[in-house]
Design an enzyme around this catalytic site. Structure first.
Site, PDB file in Angstrom:
ATOM      1  N   ASP A  31       0.839  -1.204   0.000  1.00  0.00           N
ATOM      2  CA  ASP A  31       0.000   0.000   0.000  1.00  0.00           C
ATOM      3  C   ASP A  31       0.869   1.246   0.000  1.00  0.00           C
ATOM      4  OD1 ASP A  31      -2.105  -1.625   0.112  1.00  0.00           O
ATOM      5  OD2 ASP A  31      -2.772  -1.064   2.145  1.00  0.00           O
ATOM      6  N   PHE A  34       2.255   1.970  -3.392  1.00  0.00           N
ATOM      7  CA  PHE A  34       1.175   2.462  -4.237  1.00  0.00           C
ATOM      8  C   PHE A  34       0.935   3.945  -3.955  1.00  0.00           C
ATOM      9  CE2 PHE A  34      -3.196   3.266  -5.457  1.00  0.00           C
ATOM     10  CZ  PHE A  34      -3.324   2.562  -6.643  1.00  0.00           C
ATOM     11  N   ASP A  35       0.853   4.283  -2.665  1.00  0.00           N
ATOM     12  CA  ASP A  35       0.600   5.675  -2.293  1.00  0.00           C
ATOM     13  C   ASP A  35       1.730   6.594  -2.731  1.00  0.00           C
ATOM     14  OD1 ASP A  35      -1.816   5.030  -1.264  1.00  0.00           O
ATOM     15  OD2 ASP A  35      -1.143   4.885   0.819  1.00  0.00           O
ATOM     16  N   SER A  80     -38.009   1.685  -8.120  1.00  0.00           N
ATOM     17  CA  SER A  80     -37.647   0.838  -6.992  1.00  0.00           C
ATOM     18  C   SER A  80     -38.243  -0.552  -7.229  1.00  0.00           C
ATOM     19  CB  SER A  80     -38.113   1.448  -5.686  1.00  0.00           C
ATOM     20  OG  SER A  80     -39.502   1.563  -5.715  1.00  0.00           O
ATOM     21  N   ARG A 134     -29.776   8.329  -6.767  1.00  0.00           N
ATOM     22  CA  ARG A 134     -31.125   8.024  -7.250  1.00  0.00           C
ATOM     23  C   ARG A 134     -32.048   9.229  -7.078  1.00  0.00           C
ATOM     24  NH1 ARG A 134     -35.941   6.192  -5.081  1.00  0.00           N
ATOM     25  NH2 ARG A 134     -37.198   5.044  -6.573  1.00  0.00           N
ATOM     26  N   LYS A 286     -34.823 -11.459 -10.739  1.00  0.00           N
ATOM     27  CA  LYS A 286     -35.098 -10.737 -11.983  1.00  0.00           C
ATOM     28  C   LYS A 286     -35.300 -11.720 -13.118  1.00  0.00           C
ATOM     29  CE  LYS A 286     -31.917  -7.154 -10.466  1.00  0.00           C
ATOM     30  NZ  LYS A 286     -30.593  -6.543 -10.590  1.00  0.00           N
ATOM     31  N   CYS A 418     -20.192   8.865  39.431  1.00  0.00           N
ATOM     32  CA  CYS A 418     -19.411   8.394  38.291  1.00  0.00           C
ATOM     33  C   CYS A 418     -18.738   7.060  38.612  1.00  0.00           C
ATOM     34  CB  CYS A 418     -18.356   9.437  37.931  1.00  0.00           C
ATOM     35  SG  CYS A 418     -17.261   8.893  36.618  1.00  0.00           S
ATOM     36  N   CYS A 421     -14.763   7.803  38.708  1.00  0.00           N
ATOM     37  CA  CYS A 421     -14.061   8.704  39.627  1.00  0.00           C
ATOM     38  C   CYS A 421     -14.918   9.100  40.816  1.00  0.00           C
ATOM     39  CB  CYS A 421     -13.588   9.946  38.889  1.00  0.00           C
ATOM     40  SG  CYS A 421     -14.922  11.083  38.505  1.00  0.00           S
ATOM     41  N   CYS A 442     -11.228  12.926  35.877  1.00  0.00           N
ATOM     42  CA  CYS A 442     -11.874  11.643  35.587  1.00  0.00           C
ATOM     43  C   CYS A 442     -11.107  10.930  34.447  1.00  0.00           C
ATOM     44  CB  CYS A 442     -13.322  11.906  35.197  1.00  0.00           C
ATOM     45  SG  CYS A 442     -14.238  10.420  34.871  1.00  0.00           S
TER      46      CYS A 442
HETATM   47  S1  IVH Z   1     -32.157  -3.883  -9.358  1.00  0.00           S
HETATM   48  C1  IVH Z   1     -35.911  -1.402 -11.134  1.00  0.00           C
HETATM   49  N1  IVH Z   1     -30.507  -5.283  -7.922  1.00  0.00           N
HETATM   50  O1  IVH Z   1     -32.765  -1.937  -4.047  1.00  0.00           O
HETATM   51  C2  IVH Z   1     -35.038  -1.480  -9.943  1.00  0.00           C
HETATM   52  N2  IVH Z   1     -31.457  -3.339  -6.942  1.00  0.00           N
HETATM   53  O2  IVH Z   1     -35.702  -1.550  -3.842  1.00  0.00           O
HETATM   54  C3  IVH Z   1     -33.764  -2.130 -10.306  1.00  0.00           C
HETATM   55  N3  IVH Z   1     -30.673  -2.888  -4.671  1.00  0.00           N
HETATM   56  O3  IVH Z   1     -33.048   1.134  -5.680  1.00  0.00           O
HETATM   57  C4  IVH Z   1     -32.928  -2.351  -9.126  1.00  0.00           C
HETATM   58  N4  IVH Z   1     -29.315  -4.608  -4.512  1.00  0.00           N
HETATM   59  O4  IVH Z   1     -30.816   0.562  -4.591  1.00  0.00           O
HETATM   60  C5  IVH Z   1     -31.302  -4.200  -7.958  1.00  0.00           C
HETATM   61  N5  IVH Z   1     -28.984  -6.617  -6.796  1.00  0.00           N
HETATM   62  C6  IVH Z   1     -29.777  -5.546  -6.828  1.00  0.00           C
HETATM   63  C7  IVH Z   1     -29.893  -4.662  -5.736  1.00  0.00           C
HETATM   64  C8  IVH Z   1     -30.750  -3.565  -5.826  1.00  0.00           C
HETATM   65  C9  IVH Z   1     -29.803  -3.540  -3.895  1.00  0.00           C
HETATM   66  C10 IVH Z   1     -31.415  -1.667  -4.248  1.00  0.00           C
HETATM   67  C11 IVH Z   1     -31.367  -0.544  -5.253  1.00  0.00           C
HETATM   68  C12 IVH Z   1     -32.785  -0.236  -5.577  1.00  0.00           C
HETATM   69  C13 IVH Z   1     -33.523  -0.817  -4.435  1.00  0.00           C
HETATM   70  C14 IVH Z   1     -34.889  -1.233  -4.891  1.00  0.00           C
END
Ligand code: IVH
Length: 696
Positions: A31, A34-35, A80, A134, A286, A418, A421, A442
């Site tokens: 490290d 690197f620094d 979300s 976001r 997903k 305390c 003390c 103290c």
């Molecule tokens: S996909 C359409 N994948 O959870 C939303 N989100 O509740 C696509 N998050 O705002 C988000 N891990 O900040 C996705 N593996 C993951 C995630 C993730 C955490 C958070 C993210 C999002 C929130 C949604």
């Protein structure tokens, strides 16, 4: 080699080392080395600013100050996810997907749900040009300089076949070890600690000083890729693609075919996730194929092709064996619950292991203050419920009173004196904490003050960390910060002590050999050069944090002037209120403190600000007061402030009847504007202000 070649060579070398470290987990150099390379590069860039590359590795260490983050619109909204806590709802989601896809076969990708903040990164021609939070999903804060400090995030993508413009999204987070370190530091500085790594990440990504963001060790996992024209066919392809381009994709993901396999994944990670270096709070499921994602579409808030499953925070019974009391640097007394598992009720306390909770054994939980003890209605011997908030910090959530019949309890009596003390404790009106008033004798208060004194933001004596202060204090060599400056090689050489870590039960041996002694004394000597504002902060005067110290130093310019300032003179300083003024006046009225300051002065510490007094351009704004609000085209806020001050005016923080001008930029809060109008304050635009001072 000319400077350009030198810079190129250093950039290439550092980028290579970074890549090896983050992609291959290999450190080719220490490290320190690197620094050193980074420092060399920074020096060259400062000397030849035109040669600085837009993706220079020096961006990682930050150093920029952003007064107001720009608000920018997201090219694609940041939605979300729908949440669920139970398996049935997950099966219902699967049913909806099956119906939505008319019986076509489909696959899921399971990922961990990281507990941080959602970030979006835009790359143009392979270069990272923008990082945005976001925000409300439609627009967020542009925090580009701060995200560039994430070491694992490529500043330039080296691959050939990347689209000219693309956006990737992921979760910015603070690893648990960084979180713990940061909170310890906050504690030493007497600042509020963060409740969990998510809050810490969120606060740290939005700091004005990117150098501080860099020091906090943030990281990011990427999980989605967006472009105007389709590039990948499936989520799986995109994760593999991102990984190949050098992005930090969390390795925990898995492709599965059925909802039963999704549930298996969920069970598999329930415990395993607790061994990860970051906080996770669930699983995200997903649909894999992008075409099928499009078919399923979105509701107003979230995609129909994804869902998150959240783990319930584990909540367990424990026995409250006793309460101990910790005394901090400021004298505040914090009650701490000492716990054991219900199976350990009969064991002597020094043999208990604690409750197994979210991956670790818990033996202690803070009770914050006497009010919290009352609120929970705790008695010694009670069966309580414990949970980890944000999966990290243990917390008592309630009491099982029904157990009192079987296991008798004793009342919990808050001490009147305390524990360290024996001074009688006091409580100030309107404050929740009891405190020990014996600030001059103290032990934990004395020790805490020395720890504060040597802190990086104070006197910056790094060579004295990790138990060394404890040793010097316990051996009576250092009782006040001034004693540090009397240390000699003879007194230090050969000192030794075993220090017990109460949490882990591990003993660490500290011994002062020649090299250690040399480092310590060098560090102390070097601290004589830190600027006056740091010295002022280092004294640890109540309510005088780093920012207030900076303001006071800029205004009074010397310890002497500050020491002699009256209450009225103190509150005349912009942004210094009665509470701070009182605390300062009271600090300098104590003989021990006067003595300390005198000894520090004699030791050669900076007691004056060496900033040159600003030269006035004119006195045309003499006696006029201003409040600055909003965002401006030609000025950062600080420049505006300076402009006002060099023309004799003063800048205040709040709108009141006495105010002369409100300098209103874009995006300023409507309530301030309204208030100013009501009070008849003159409202100036940036142009009007410029015209005003140019007409001098
Ligand atoms: S996909 C359409 N994948 O959870 C939303 N989100 O509740 C696509 N998050 O705002 C988000 N891990 O900040 C996705 N593996 C993951 C995630 C993730 C955490 C958070 C993210 C999002 C929130 C949604």
């Amino acid at each position: 080699m000319n400077p350009e070649q030198q810079i190129q060579e250093l950039v290439d070398k550092l980028q290579h080392l970074n890549y090896r470290y983050y992609q291959d987990n290999v450190s080719e150099v220490s490290d320190f080395e690197f620094d050193q390379l980074l420092k060399q590069l920074k020096e060259l860039e400062d000397q030849y600013p035109d040669l600085r590359q837009e993706d220079s590795p020096t961006l990682r260490v930050g150093g920029t100050i952003t007064k107001n983050f720009n608000t920018v619109y997201h090219r694609y909204p940041m939605l979300s996810l729908d949440n669920t806590y139970n398996e049935q709802e997950l099966r219902n989601f699967d049913d909806r997907v099956r119906r939505g896809l008319d019986g076509e076969p489909y696959e899921y990708i399971c990922e961990l749900k990281f507990d941080g903040i959602s970030l979006s990164f835009t790359y143009e021609n392979g270069v990272l040009v923008r990082g945005v939070t976001r925000g409300d999903g439609t627009r967020g804060d542009e925090i580009t300089n701060n995200v560039k400090t994430i070491r694992s995030l490529p500043l330039r993508v080296k691959a050939e076949n990347v689209p000219p413009v693309f956006e990737i999204r992921g979760e910015g987070f603070m690893p648990i070890t960084s979180f713990q370190k940061l909170n310890e530091e906050m504690d030493t500085l007497g600042e509020n600690q963060y409740a969990n790594p998510r809050n810490a990440a969120s606060g740290s990504f939005k700091l004005q000083d990117s150098g501080e963001t860099a020091r906090r060790g943030l990281d990011c996992y990427l999980y989605s890729f967006l472009t105007d024209t389709e590039f990948f066919k499936s989520h799986e392809e995109s994760l593999l693609g991102l990984k190949a381009w050098g992005f930090n994709v969390s390795p925990g993901w898995k492709k599965v075919q059925t909802i039963d396999e999704v549930l298996e994944f969920i069970h598999e990670w329930e415990e395993k996730r607790l061994t990860l270096p970051l906080a996770t709070d669930g699983i995200v499921v997903k649909i894999n194929s992008f075409e099928q994602q499009r078919e399923l579409g979105f509701t107003a808030k979230s995609p129909r092709w994804a869902i998150s499953f959240k783990y319930k925070a584990e909540n367990k019974p424990a026995v409250l064996r006793m309460v101990t009391y910790q005394v901090g640097r400021t004298g505040a007394v914090t009650p701490v619950a000492n716990l054991c598992d219900i199976s350990e009720r009969a064991l002597p306390y020094n043999q208990v292991k604690g409750v197994h909770l979210s991956g670790t054994r818990v033996k202690r939980a803070t009770l914050h203050n006497a009010n919290e003890v009352l609120r929970l209605g705790l008695e010694i011997g009670d069966t309580v419920f414990v949970e980890k908030s944000g999966e990290i910090i243990p917390k008592i959530t309630g009491v099982d009173i029904s157990q009192r019949e079987k296991y008798p309890t004793e009342p919990l009596i808050f001490p009147t004196h305390c524990p360290e003390c024996s001074s009688e404790l006091q409580r100030n009106e309107g404050e929740v904490a009891f405190f020990c008033p014996n600030d001059s004798h103290c032990p934990p208060q004395l020790k805490g003050r020395i720890e504060h004194f040597i802190h990086r933001k104070a006197m910056n004596i790094e060579s004295l960390g990790e138990g060394k202060i404890e040793l010097l204090f316990d051996l009576d060599l250092v009782r006040t910060p001034a004693d540090l400056y009397d240390l000699t090689p003879e007194t230090l050489l050969g000192l030794e002590k075993n220090i017990l870590n109460e949490e882990t039960g591990k003993v660490k041996k500290i011994s002062f050999r020649e090299k250690t002694v040399e480092n310590i004394l060098n560090g102390i000597a070097l601290s004589k050069t830190v600027p006056f504002k740091n010295v002022l902060f280092a004294l640890g005067i109540r309510f005088v944090g780093a920012t207030v110290a900076e303001k006071l130093a800029a205004y009074f310019k010397s310890m002497n002037a500050l020491r002699l300032a009256t209450y009225d003179q103190l509150i005349a300083v912009p942004e210094i209120g009665g509470r701070i003024a009182e605390s300062i006046a009271s600090y300098f009225s104590v003989p021990e403190n006067q003595q300390l300051v005198a000894r520090l002065q004699a030791a050669g510490i900076q007691m004056e600000s060496d900033e040159k007094p600003v030269e006035l351009e004119s006195d045309m704004l003499e006696g006029k007061t201003f409040v600055i609000s909003g965002v401006f085209e030609n000025f950062e806020r600080d420049d505006l402030k300076l402009k006002i001050e060099v023309n004799g005016g003063r800048v205040l923080s709040g709108v009141s009847g006495k105010l002369n001008y409100l300098l209103a930029g874009a995006n300023m809060g409507p309530s301030k504007l309204e208030k100013a109008r009501k009070l008849g304050v003159t409202i100036l635009s940036e142009e009007e202000f410029l015209a005003m001072i140019e007409n001098k």
